[in-house]
Scaffold this motif. Structure first.
Motif, mmCIF file in Angstrom:
data_model
loop_
_atom_site.group_PDB
_atom_site.id
_atom_site.type_symbol
_atom_site.label_atom_id
_atom_site.label_comp_id
_atom_site.label_asym_id
_atom_site.label_seq_id
_atom_site.Cartn_x
_atom_site.Cartn_y
_atom_site.Cartn_z
ATOM 1 N N GLY A 1 0.843 -1.193 0.000
ATOM 2 C CA GLY A 1 0.000 0.000 0.000
ATOM 3 C C GLY A 1 0.878 1.242 0.000
ATOM 4 O O GLY A 1 1.871 1.304 0.730
ATOM 5 N N HIS A 2 0.532 2.197 -0.833
ATOM 6 C CA HIS A 2 1.354 3.396 -0.956
ATOM 7 C C HIS A 2 0.554 4.546 -1.543
ATOM 8 O O HIS A 2 -0.519 4.350 -2.115
ATOM 9 C CB HIS A 2 2.565 3.134 -1.857
ATOM 10 N N GLU A 3 1.102 5.731 -1.403
ATOM 11 C CA GLU A 3 0.607 6.929 -2.059
ATOM 12 C C GLU A 3 1.750 7.448 -2.915
ATOM 13 O O GLU A 3 2.900 7.474 -2.468
ATOM 14 C CB GLU A 3 0.225 7.986 -1.016
ATOM 15 N N VAL A 4 1.461 7.826 -4.150
ATOM 16 C CA VAL A 4 2.485 8.420 -5.010
ATOM 17 C C VAL A 4 2.587 9.893 -4.628
ATOM 18 O O VAL A 4 1.637 10.655 -4.796
ATOM 19 C CB VAL A 4 2.133 8.265 -6.511
ATOM 20 N N LEU A 5 3.762 10.276 -4.111
ATOM 21 C CA LEU A 5 3.960 11.674 -3.741
ATOM 22 C C LEU A 5 4.193 12.543 -4.969
ATOM 23 O O LEU A 5 3.712 13.665 -5.039
ATOM 24 C CB LEU A 5 5.128 11.808 -2.759
ATOM 25 N N HIS A 6 4.946 11.993 -5.944
ATOM 26 C CA HIS A 6 5.196 12.717 -7.194
ATOM 27 C C HIS A 6 5.953 11.814 -8.151
ATOM 28 O O HIS A 6 6.528 10.799 -7.749
ATOM 29 C CB HIS A 6 5.983 14.017 -6.954
ATOM 30 N N GLY A 7 5.974 12.217 -9.422
ATOM 31 C CA GLY A 7 6.793 11.533 -10.407
ATOM 32 C C GLY A 7 8.256 11.869 -10.172
ATOM 33 O O GLY A 7 8.583 12.940 -9.663
ATOM 34 N N GLY A 8 9.132 10.944 -10.515
ATOM 35 C CA GLY A 8 10.566 11.131 -10.294
ATOM 36 C C GLY A 8 10.972 10.542 -8.949
ATOM 37 O O GLY A 8 10.126 10.233 -8.109
ATOM 38 N N PRO A 9 12.281 10.354 -8.758
ATOM 39 C CA PRO A 9 12.755 9.752 -7.514
ATOM 40 C C PRO A 9 12.531 10.672 -6.314
ATOM 41 O O PRO A 9 12.384 11.890 -6.462
ATOM 42 C CB PRO A 9 14.247 9.540 -7.770
ATOM 43 N N CYS A 10 12.515 10.087 -5.128
ATOM 44 C CA CYS A 10 12.425 10.872 -3.899
ATOM 45 C C CYS A 10 13.711 11.682 -3.719
ATOM 46 O O CYS A 10 14.790 11.252 -4.116
ATOM 47 C CB CYS A 10 12.263 9.959 -2.681
ATOM 48 N N THR A 11 13.571 12.835 -3.118
ATOM 49 C CA THR A 11 14.735 13.647 -2.778
ATOM 50 C C THR A 11 15.301 13.172 -1.441
ATOM 51 O O THR A 11 14.624 12.462 -0.678
ATOM 52 C CB THR A 11 14.363 15.135 -2.655
ATOM 53 N N ALA A 12 16.507 13.588 -1.126
ATOM 54 C CA ALA A 12 17.125 13.230 0.151
ATOM 55 C C ALA A 12 16.267 13.744 1.313
ATOM 56 O O ALA A 12 16.091 13.036 2.308
ATOM 57 C CB ALA A 12 18.534 13.808 0.224
ATOM 58 N N GLU A 13 15.695 14.923 1.179
ATOM 59 C CA GLU A 13 14.868 15.488 2.242
ATOM 60 C C GLU A 13 13.611 14.647 2.466
ATOM 61 O O GLU A 13 13.157 14.488 3.591
ATOM 62 C CB GLU A 13 14.469 16.929 1.925
ATOM 63 N N GLU A 14 13.050 14.107 1.392
ATOM 64 C CA GLU A 14 11.836 13.290 1.527
ATOM 65 C C GLU A 14 12.131 11.941 2.180
ATOM 66 O O GLU A 14 11.235 11.303 2.708
ATOM 67 C CB GLU A 14 11.199 13.057 0.150
ATOM 68 N N GLN A 15 13.361 11.507 2.108
ATOM 69 C CA GLN A 15 13.721 10.214 2.680
ATOM 70 C C GLN A 15 14.373 10.330 4.045
ATOM 71 O O GLN A 15 14.686 9.320 4.656
ATOM 72 C CB GLN A 15 14.677 9.473 1.739
ATOM 73 N N ASP A 16 14.572 11.534 4.530
ATOM 74 C CA ASP A 16 15.276 11.698 5.803
ATOM 75 C C ASP A 16 14.401 11.248 6.951
ATOM 76 O O ASP A 16 13.294 11.731 7.141
ATOM 77 C CB ASP A 16 15.710 13.148 5.996
ATOM 78 N N TYR A 17 14.884 10.286 7.682
ATOM 79 C CA TYR A 17 14.189 9.821 8.883
ATOM 80 C C TYR A 17 15.155 9.610 10.004
ATOM 81 O O TYR A 17 16.351 9.676 9.820
ATOM 82 C CB TYR A 17 13.399 8.534 8.621
#
Length: 170
Positions: free
Chosen positions: A154-170
């Protein structure tokens, strides 16, 4: 000793904030062509109660089937291919560059903390697949983790193209 303890009392307190969602780059497909997307998995991070990791953040990725460890040679070119099954790929070291035959989009994935992607452009949804190269002078190590039954999480598409480093920061 008292002076040192007094000085330490001025340091900020470091606390661990459990992340909410896991965002990762996905190789997906639309209208028969592979795409790169930034997905946010719908499962929430929770706090582990398992011995050895209790109190830490955990994301349940679902059941897996036949996981494998792959060691890719320096400067290896994987060629055009589809994902053999819906699978998480965790690049433990090295670098992977993913490109699409029908687009100028690329994703550069570096091994380590942010090296997790999902490949879901199987032959039944993408006619051409994608290309992956490993442009480093050392091996790239990847853990391939197919989902049980080929289930797309299960997922939501945030946008086309790869995730940015900021979007993956956890």
């Amino acid at each position: 000793m008292f002076i040192l303890l007094s000085l330490l009392s001025f340091l900020p307190t470091i606390t661990f904030a459990t992340p909410t969602y896991l965002n990762l780059t996905a190789i997906s497909a639309s209208n028969g062509l592979s795409t790169l997307e930034c997905w946010q998995l719908t499962n929430l991070f929770t706090t582990s109660t398992q011995a050895g990791t209790a109190g830490t953040a955990v994301e349940q990725l679902g059941s897996a089937s036949n996981a494998s460890l792959t060691i890719l040679l320096p400067n290896f070119n994987g060629g055009m291919h589809n994902a053999p099954s819906v699978q998480y790929v965790s690049f433990l070291s090295g670098k992977a560059v993913i490109s699409l035959p029908n687009s100028t989009d690329t994703a550069t994935i570096r091994g380590g903390k942010f090296g997790l992607i999902i490949a879901a452009d199987t032959a039944n949804v993408s006619t051409l697949g994608h290309n992956t190269t490993y442009p480093t002078d050392s091996e790239t190590v990847a853990l391939q983790i197919p989902t049980a039954g080929g289930i797309v999480p299960g997922h939501e598409v945030l946008h086309g193209g790869p995730c940015t480093a900021e979007e993956q920061d956890y």
